[in-house]
Scaffold this motif. Structure first.
Motif, short mmCIF file in Angstrom:
data_model
loop_
_atom_site.label_atom_id
_atom_site.label_comp_id
_atom_site.label_asym_id
_atom_site.label_seq_id
_atom_site.Cartn_x
_atom_site.Cartn_y
_atom_site.Cartn_z
N LEU A 8 1.06 -1.27 0.15
CA LEU A 8 -0.14 0.03 -0.19
C LEU A 8 1.23 1.22 -0.09
CD1 LEU A 8 -2.12 -1.20 3.02
CD2 LEU A 8 -2.89 -1.27 0.32
N ARG A 9 0.73 2.11 -1.01
CA ARG A 9 1.27 3.30 -1.25
C ARG A 9 1.23 4.59 -0.92
NH1 ARG A 9 5.01 0.17 0.72
NH2 ARG A 9 5.80 -1.42 -1.20
N THR A 10 -0.55 4.52 -1.17
CA THR A 10 -1.44 6.49 -1.21
C THR A 10 -2.00 6.28 -0.01
OG1 THR A 10 -3.01 5.57 -2.40
CG2 THR A 10 -1.39 6.16 -3.69
N ASP A 11 -1.87 7.03 0.47
CA ASP A 11 -3.03 7.38 1.13
C ASP A 11 -4.92 7.11 1.44
OD1 ASP A 11 -1.35 8.56 2.81
OD2 ASP A 11 -2.43 10.82 2.68
N GLU A 12 -4.70 7.17 0.02
CA GLU A 12 -6.03 6.31 0.00
C GLU A 12 -6.28 4.89 -0.79
OE1 GLU A 12 -9.76 7.65 -0.07
OE2 GLU A 12 -7.74 9.75 0.75
N GLN A 13 -5.34 4.47 -0.72
CA GLN A 13 -4.98 2.45 -0.33
C GLN A 13 -4.75 2.29 0.50
OE1 GLN A 13 -1.45 2.64 -3.14
NE2 GLN A 13 -2.19 1.58 -4.71
N VAL A 14 -4.11 3.35 1.67
CA VAL A 14 -4.73 2.47 3.14
C VAL A 14 -5.77 2.76 3.69
CG1 VAL A 14 -3.70 3.14 5.42
CG2 VAL A 14 -1.48 3.32 3.19
N TYR A 15 -5.89 3.32 2.92
CA TYR A 15 -7.75 3.98 4.16
C TYR A 15 -8.52 3.00 3.28
CZ TYR A 15 -12.25 6.17 5.04
OH TYR A 15 -13.15 6.54 5.83
#
Length: 182
Positions: A8-15
């Motif tokens: 997971l690299r982006t904030d949206e991927q993590v969220y």
């Protein structure tokens, strides 16, 4: 306890990942583990605050970033501004414990061989005896450092726990490390 999956690299991927976790768990309480040294996923403080507010079954933050004190401060600042309060516990052998207590953590959840030292440090800190808390902590710091060694640290911890009669065997599962003979 749920940590982000590697990749997971982006904030949206993590969220998005944790949105799925929260949805699947429904009403089951869960802990957000933040250990980027292992997961390779870095979570920004504002993102953690967002998840605390959005995922009502997220009840605890396991802080294991090194040191990542700004995350603790951001969570407690959000709480003071009306955000939801969650418990914050720390890991990493308690290597930054007094500083984390100063930022507002509730305690430690770590594998240190002397949990009584962590308890005493916290009690003194909360009683306003911060210098005494630091003195207790400083007395154990060399052991904390030894236990945090990659590879050999677990063998050291298990040896100490056996010496303290807390466990019967200090053997680490194969192919784990073994302490050398002096």
């Amino acid at each position: 306890m749920v940590a982000p999956i590697p990749g997971l690299r982006t904030d949206e991927q993590v969220y998005g990942y944790f949105d799925q976790v929260a949805e699947r768990l429904r009403d089951i309480p869960w802990v957000l583990q933040d250990f980027p040294q292992v997961t390779t996923v870095h979570m920004a403080p504002y993102l953690i605050v967002r998840m605390v507010q959005d995922f009502k079954n997220l009840v605890m933050f396991k802080h294991e970033d090194w040191p990542g004190l700004n995350k603790i401060t951001t969570l407690r600042d959000a709480e003071r501004q009306g955000g939801r309060r969650i418990s914050i516990l720390v890991g990493n052998g308690g290597i930054h414990y007094p500083q984390e207590l100063g930022r507002g953590v509730d305690g430690a959840m770590t594998g240190f061989a002397y949990p009584d030292a962590m308890v005493k440090t916290r009690e003194l800190y909360l009683a306003g005896k911060r210098d005494d808390a630091e003195d207790v902590y400083d007395a154990y710091l060399p052991i904390i450092r030894q236990e945090l060694q990659p590879g050999l640290g677990l063998a050291i911890r298990k040896y100490l726990l056996k010496r303290r009669l807390a466990i019967r065997s200090d053997r680490v599962r194969a192919p784990g490390p073994k302490l050398g003979v002096l």
